[in-house]
Structure formats: C-alpha cells, structure tokens
Design an enzyme around this catalytic site. Structure first.
Site, PDB file in Angstrom:
ATOM      1  N   LYS A  99       0.830  -1.204   0.000  1.00  0.00           N
ATOM      2  CA  LYS A  99       0.000   0.000   0.000  1.00  0.00           C
ATOM      3  C   LYS A  99       0.866   1.256   0.000  1.00  0.00           C
ATOM      4  O   LYS A  99       0.631   2.211  -0.757  1.00  0.00           O
ATOM      5  CB  LYS A  99      -0.909  -0.013   1.234  1.00  0.00           C
ATOM      6  CG  LYS A  99      -1.610   1.288   1.548  1.00  0.00           C
ATOM      7  CD  LYS A  99      -2.673   1.625   0.523  1.00  0.00           C
ATOM      8  CE  LYS A  99      -3.473   2.854   0.976  1.00  0.00           C
ATOM      9  NZ  LYS A  99      -4.499   3.230   0.005  1.00  0.00           N
ATOM     10  N   CYS A 129      -3.787   9.734   1.050  1.00  0.00           N
ATOM     11  CA  CYS A 129      -3.001   8.591   0.563  1.00  0.00           C
ATOM     12  C   CYS A 129      -1.655   9.058   0.021  1.00  0.00           C
ATOM     13  O   CYS A 129      -0.634   8.888   0.666  1.00  0.00           O
ATOM     14  CB  CYS A 129      -3.785   7.823  -0.507  1.00  0.00           C
ATOM     15  SG  CYS A 129      -5.179   6.883   0.131  1.00  0.00           S
TER      16      CYS A 129
END
Length: 401
Positions: free
Chosen positions: A201, A255
């Site tokens: 991720k 993010c």
C-alpha cells in the site's frame, strides 16, 4: 455472516455498504454521533456518486445499521484514520483504540482485518495486543491486512472490480480473509504476508508521489524557461515508453500526500528519493501561493487598487468534496493570511459551506475576479471561457496555457 466495520469514513462506509449489498449483515461503528444518525437515516455524509441510493437500500432492508459501539460479529474490520504525530511520524493510536474496542467481542474462528493505511509491522503489533488481552485466542482467530486502493468518485466500481492484496499473519489467516472478500470483490485477490501487504500500500502511493514530483518539478523549470509545460508533456508522451503525469498545485488526500511518510519515518536512510519527492510536492504548493501573491502585488502597482481574486477549488482533487491534506486549501489559506483586506473569493462547488472560508458560486467569482487562480480541475470550471482581460494563473491545466 455478520461483520463489524470500525470507522464509517470515506472508505469504511462505502465498503460496508457494498458488503451489505452482497448479503453480509453489517454493523458500522463510528465515534461521531452525527455520522451514526445520518447513516441510520439512509443519508450519506460524504460525496460519492451513486452511493446514496445504495445506502438507502441496505438500511431499509435491515442489512446495515450504524452504532457508536461494536457488537458480536464473525468478522471485524478496522477502517479508521492513521494521522501523524509531530515530524510526520505515523500515529496508529486510532487503529489501536478500534482494536481494543473489539477485543471483548472476539471469539474462536473470528476474522480481524486492518484496512487502514499503516506502518509496516502494525498488523503484528495488533495481533500481540489482542493476544496479550485474550491469550486464549492465540491460534484460534484469523488476523490479516488488506489495504483499499480506490479512487474517490469511482468507489462503487473500484471496490468491486479492483484487485486486492491480502496479507495474513499466517497462511490460514490470508485464506480466511480472501474468503470474506470473495463475497463481493470481482477483481483478483493476491495473497501474501501482512508485512508485504502493508508495504505494498505504501509503495503504490509513494511511487505515484515520485511520478507527480517529476511533473511538478518540470513545471517549475518550464515556468522559469518560458515553456508551456502542458504542451511539453504532451509532446514528450508521444514517446512509446514515456508517460509523464500532469503537474498540479501540489499533492493532497489521505493517501499519496501521506503514505510516503510511513516509509521515510521508519527507513530514513534508505528512502532518499521518496523523501525528496515529498519535499518537491510540498514546495509546489508554497511556490503557487507566492506566485499568486506576486501577481496581486503587480496588479495593485499597475492599477492602483487591490485586485479581486478568485481562488478556484479547495478539494484535493477534481470533482470530490474531500479537503484532506489539500494543497489548494493550503494555498488559499496562505494567500489570505498574507494579504489583509484583500478581496478574495473562495470557490468550492462540491461542498455547501466551510467553517473557515465563505464560499462563492464559481461563475460569480469568475465574472467578478481580476485574477483567477485555477487550483483544482473541477469539471464545472472547464466550462468557463478563457479571458484575456483577466490574469489567469492555471496551476491545474484547465486551459493548458
């Protein structure tokens, strides 16, 4: 199958809705009473196309309910924020608090999954926390990590069709988690271990941050050299193996603007390129703010009055209402703080109001403005004509000039 989602934010709520739509009984937990009440009324507290209708459907059918506290289920999903402490160090206290809240409800055979973006090793830490408080569960429950990778504005499709990376603390946990996601994910499920899934991720978003930094650095060079960066990138991308991204006024969201710090905090000596990319993208926002301030000063010197300035956009990307880590919001704030009594019109068509900024309709702001600052490439802004009678600072490629 009953599942509990800890956190009903931009990822937790949509995932809970999609799971409920596919026949899983969902209890969604959030510490915000307003979120709980709105969800139980079938009202969406975020902006996401098509999600309102789905929420109403699963609430009215009884497949999803919201609560302030968890309850006994078969699977528990941690989907809470992971903010920073000082100096960009990840704070996993929300993950820890959510985990502690579900520990009393865990029983043999249950599944526990973290979806929150987390530093490498977090899943193992939470496993230790669970076993410290409930030692009788060691080897009796399944623990895994499965990061989301969805695009705001297209969440319904991507939650179902995107591939997912799933890493357990052991092979049995990986398979158990994959078994759950198979119920509603049509994309491929890729099994691994929890550390690799956590790093995956972070790697995905750090890679994008580095690519954006190249485009943003290129825009700085082109501005100094008197070159149209949009034309340059378009021409360079004619090369069959070149794909330069579009520059902007920085990088935002929870993010790309955040995840690289999870790597640089734990591996400072090894992450030089990643750290430099973060600095470049942060500097681009500062540079944009200075550019606006300089144009305001030039206008005042030549017209002997303060300009009316339209700051177009607050969201961190086009066509959404999410302002988290938004470079546009930073630029607007910096410009307003540096220019006392300036006539600055703030525009964000995707939110109704803001607790700091007074919002103006985008057409009204454009028509009134002497200086138009394009910060976010919202579709509505693309309908506005280019005017030679205004100073237009296009930081997001609305006009490609």
């Amino acid at each position: 199958m009953k599942a509990c989602f800890m956190g009903l934010g931009y990822i937790g709520l949509p995932t809970a809705i999609i799971a409920a739509k596919h026949g899983i009984q969902i209890t969604g937990v959030d510490i915000n009473p307003q979120v709980v009440n709105m969800t139980n009324q079938g009202k969406l507290h975020i902006v996401e196309p098509g999600m309102q209708e789905l929420l109403q459907g699963v609430v009215s059918s009884g497949m999803l309910k919201a609560s302030a506290v968890p309850e006994t289920c078969d699977a528990y999903f941690i989907v809470v924020p992971t903010p920073f402490k000082g100096n960009h160090e990840p704070d996993i206290s929300y993950v820890e608090s959510a985990t502690k809240a579900v520990i009393p409800f865990l029983k043999k055979g249950d599944l526990y999954v973290i979806e929150s973006t987390s530093p490498v090793g977090t899943t193992n830490k939470m496993a230790s926390l669970i076993y410290d408080q409930r030692p009788e569960l060691k080897g009796k429950i399944y623990i895994a990590y499965c990061p989301e990778r969805v695009l705001p504005g297209n969440v319904i499709y991507e939650l179902v069709h995107n591939d997912r990376v799933i890493g357990g603390i052991d092979e049995e946990s990986t398979e158990k988690a994959m078994e759950f996601y198979r119920q509603f994910v049509k994309g491929k499920l890729h099994g691994t271990n929890c550390k690799t899934a956590e790093m995956c991720k972070l790697t995905e978003n750090s890679s994008r941050d580095v690519q954006i930094a190249f485009a943003n650095e290129l825009s700085l060079i082109c501005d100094k050299a008197g070159i149209n960066v949009w034309e340059l990138i378009n021409l360079a991308n004619k090369h069959p193996r070149v794909n330069i991204l579009q520059p902007g006024c920085g990088v935002g969201g929870h993010c790309i603007a955040v995840d690289p710090y999870f790597i640089t905090a734990d591996f400072p000596m090894e992450s030089k390129l990643i750290a430099q990319a973060r600095e470049i993208n942060n500097y681009k926002s500062f540079w944009c703010a200075e550019k606006v301030q300089n144009e305001m000063l030039k206008f005042e010197l030549s017209h002997h009055r303060k300009p009316c300035v339209a700051m177009m956009g607050l969201a961190f990307k086009p066509n959404i209402d999410d302002l988290r880590e938004s470079p546009a919001k930073y630029i607007v704030t910096k410009v307003m703080q540096s220019c006392n009594n300036a006539n600055i019109l703030v525009v964000e068509p995707n939110i109704e109001s803001h607790n700091v900024f007074k919002l103006t309709d985008y057409k009204e702001a454009y028509n009134k403005a002497d200086i138009v600052v394009m910060l976010v490439a919202h579709d509505s802004f693309k309908t506005l004509p280019y005017s030679d009678n205004k100073v237009i600072l296009d930081f997001c490629g609305i006009y490609k000039r």
